[in-house]
Design an enzyme around this catalytic site. Structure first.
Site, PDB file in Angstrom:
ATOM      1  N   HIS A  68       0.843  -1.194   0.000  1.00 16.27           N
ATOM      2  CA  HIS A  68       0.000   0.000   0.000  1.00 16.27           C
ATOM      3  C   HIS A  68       0.877   1.242   0.000  1.00 16.27           C
ATOM      4  CE1 HIS A  68      -2.811   3.043   1.226  1.00 16.27           C
ATOM      5  NE2 HIS A  68      -3.790   2.212   0.943  1.00 16.27           N
ATOM      6  N   TYR A 197      -8.004  10.518   4.313  1.00 17.43           N
ATOM      7  CA  TYR A 197      -8.062  11.423   5.458  1.00 17.43           C
ATOM      8  C   TYR A 197      -8.969  12.583   5.073  1.00 17.43           C
ATOM      9  CZ  TYR A 197      -3.788   9.059   7.072  1.00 17.43           C
ATOM     10  OH  TYR A 197      -2.868   8.130   7.486  1.00 17.43           O
ATOM     11  N   PRO A 289      -3.272   7.228  17.345  1.00 19.12           N
ATOM     12  CA  PRO A 289      -3.267   6.412  16.118  1.00 19.12           C
ATOM     13  C   PRO A 289      -3.278   7.221  14.822  1.00 19.12           C
ATOM     14  CG  PRO A 289      -5.414   6.305  17.198  1.00 19.12           C
ATOM     15  CD  PRO A 289      -4.541   7.138  18.072  1.00 19.12           C
ATOM     16  N   LYS A 293       1.425   4.405  14.068  1.00 22.29           N
ATOM     17  CA  LYS A 293       2.793   4.058  14.471  1.00 22.29           C
ATOM     18  C   LYS A 293       2.866   3.004  15.587  1.00 22.29           C
ATOM     19  CE  LYS A 293       5.028   7.046  11.896  1.00 22.29           C
ATOM     20  NZ  LYS A 293       5.493   6.525  10.624  1.00 22.29           N
ATOM     21  N   TYR A 384       6.053   9.162   7.323  1.00 30.38           N
ATOM     22  CA  TYR A 384       4.777   8.446   7.329  1.00 30.38           C
ATOM     23  C   TYR A 384       4.990   6.934   7.271  1.00 30.38           C
ATOM     24  CZ  TYR A 384      -0.058   7.408   5.871  1.00 30.38           C
ATOM     25  OH  TYR A 384      -1.339   6.935   5.786  1.00 30.38           O
TER      26      TYR A 384
END
Ligand code: RFL
Length: 387
Positions: A68, A197, A289, A293, A384
């Site tokens: 991904h 997002y 969250p 991580k 990220y």
């Protein structure tokens, strides 16, 4: 060696140690079924996958995990996508549900002859400042018990016995981000081929693939809202609205098979070592969250601690153990910094006063920078997917 907790941190650590011939037992409060069924994380960083492969723990994720590498931001200013595998360090995530990873780790540990005691709750760690620490437990039948070992690894999460047993003087750095999410698992295929997002005046909404027929969604909600306060229709309508489904395409609806209220909080315990007791995973630090991580840090710390323990126990070299806390904290704070930045990017104050407007304008400016600046995108990608 006694390992408290059979989550990703405890099971990675125990597998690596057992593989090197170090005798260890895992004490786990929950039953086997509960441990295997806890659906939480799903995005594994490239480093996490490398660690798992290196120790022969990646069989399941290599077979079933899916690469991904795209995230999509949606806001009142439109949407944009970042293919982060073409940015920063050029790395990607592997999507593999945490409960499947835990099931693989459990199976491997037991195949190798590892001993795990389910339904055995650690009550306290005693005498950690001596070479013979003890773990006081409540056995499955309710009777008290005692385990002695050279070292104890506290991988039992934020409410575990390791944290409760820390000596006075341990520092807990803590931040409540003032944000609450309703975490949902829908029995429905992912609705987009990216992490979504959505920044919205009504609050944040998120979309994350898990498997071909399970998708995780998040909806920002009022603090204190019970998980079942909203009907499924209300939840899907709210997701449609915040994800701007009318403009960018419908969401695949399906039964909501899990609801959890998640308070966005972060903390870091310092130091990570108290004599013979070491903290790893959520026990060492809790991370909001927003940037996915937590499970990745848990694996990284378990690997770091395992190497240090192996050096100490097989080569009489305590250097790694002495450096564990400082090294672990460096990784933890880097992840905290990025996660904190993500949290600020995705949530704004609801008010219309001057201060709220200021924060919301800053947030818009950050999104614009991320949309338009290649160097900002490289920075984002590195943090990220990195750990
Ligand atoms: P775990 O997985 O919580 O495991 C700790 C284990 O210790 C046991 N335990 C005890 N055992 C014996 N005696 C006691 N006194 C004990 N007290 C507790 C527990 O039963 C449990 O089995 O901690 P670990 O190993 O440190 O792993 C941490 C991760 O699980 C956690 O950071 C992540 O799940 C966080 N997280 C996410 N992380 C990501 O990297 N990506 C994500 O997408 C992501 N999504 C999430 C998440 C956490 C969530 N929850 C928990 C709110 C989504 C959610 C909903």
């Amino acid at each position: 060696m006694v390992v408290l907790g059979a989550g990703p941190a405890g099971l990675v650590l125990a597998n690596i140690l057992l593989d090197r011939g170090i005798d260890c037992v895992v004490l786990e409060r929950a039953g086997r079924g509960d441990v295997r069924a806890r659906a939480r994380a799903g995005f594994l960083a490239a480093h996490t996958v490398r660690v798992l492969r290196q120790h022969g723990l990646a069989g399941g994720l290599d077979r079933h995990g899916r690469p991904h590498s795209t995230c999509e931001f949606r806001s009142e200013e439109g949407r944009f996508r970042l293919d982060y595998s073409g940015l920063g360090l050029g790395e990607r995530h592997t999507v593999y549900p945490q409960q499947d990873l835990v099931a693989d780790l459990l199976a491997r540990f037991e195949e190798r002859g590892g001993q795990i005691r389910f339904a055995t709750e650690a009550v306290a760690v005693r005498h950690a400042d001596t070479p013979r620490p003890e773990v006081e437990v409540r056995e499955a039948d309710g009777r008290p018990g005692l385990w002695r070992a050279r070292y104890v690894a506290g991988c039992d999460g934020r409410h575990g016995a390791a944290r409760r047993s820390l000596p006075p003087g341990t520092v807990r750095h803590h931040r409540d981000h003032g944000v609450t999410w309703l975490g949902l698992l829908a029995q429905a295929p992912p609705s987009l081929d990216a992490v979504g997002y959505a920044v919205h005046a009504r609050g944040f909404a998120g979309h994350m693939a898990r498997t071909s027929d399970i998708t995780r969604y998040y909806l920002q909600c009022e603090r204190g809202m019970p998980a079942h306060a909203w009907s499924p229709e209300r939840i899907w309508d709210e997701l449609d609205l915040r994800m701007r489904a009318r403009e960018y395409g419908p969401l695949h609806r399906g039964p909501l098979v899990q609801r959890t209220v998640v308070t966005l909080e972060s903390d870091v315990m310092e130091p990570l070592r108290h004599g013979a007791l070491f903290l790893a995973g959520d026990a060492a630090g809790l991370i909001s969250p927003s940037a996915a991580k937590g499970a990745n840090l848990a694996v990284l710390e378990a690997d770091l601690l395992a190497r240090a323990l192996i050096d100490d126990l097989t080569a009489n070299d305590p250097g790694g153990l002495n450096a564990y806390s400082a090294r672990g904290l460096t990784h933890i704070w880097r992840a905290q910094e990025f996660s904190h930045w993500m949290t600020a990017l995705l949530h704004g104050p609801a008010g219309t006063d001057g201060e709220s407007r200021f924060h919301n304008s800053l947030r818009r400016s950050r999104l614009t920078s991320l949309r338009t600046s290649r160097s900002h995108q490289d920075w984002f990608a590195e943090h990220y997917v990195g750990i």
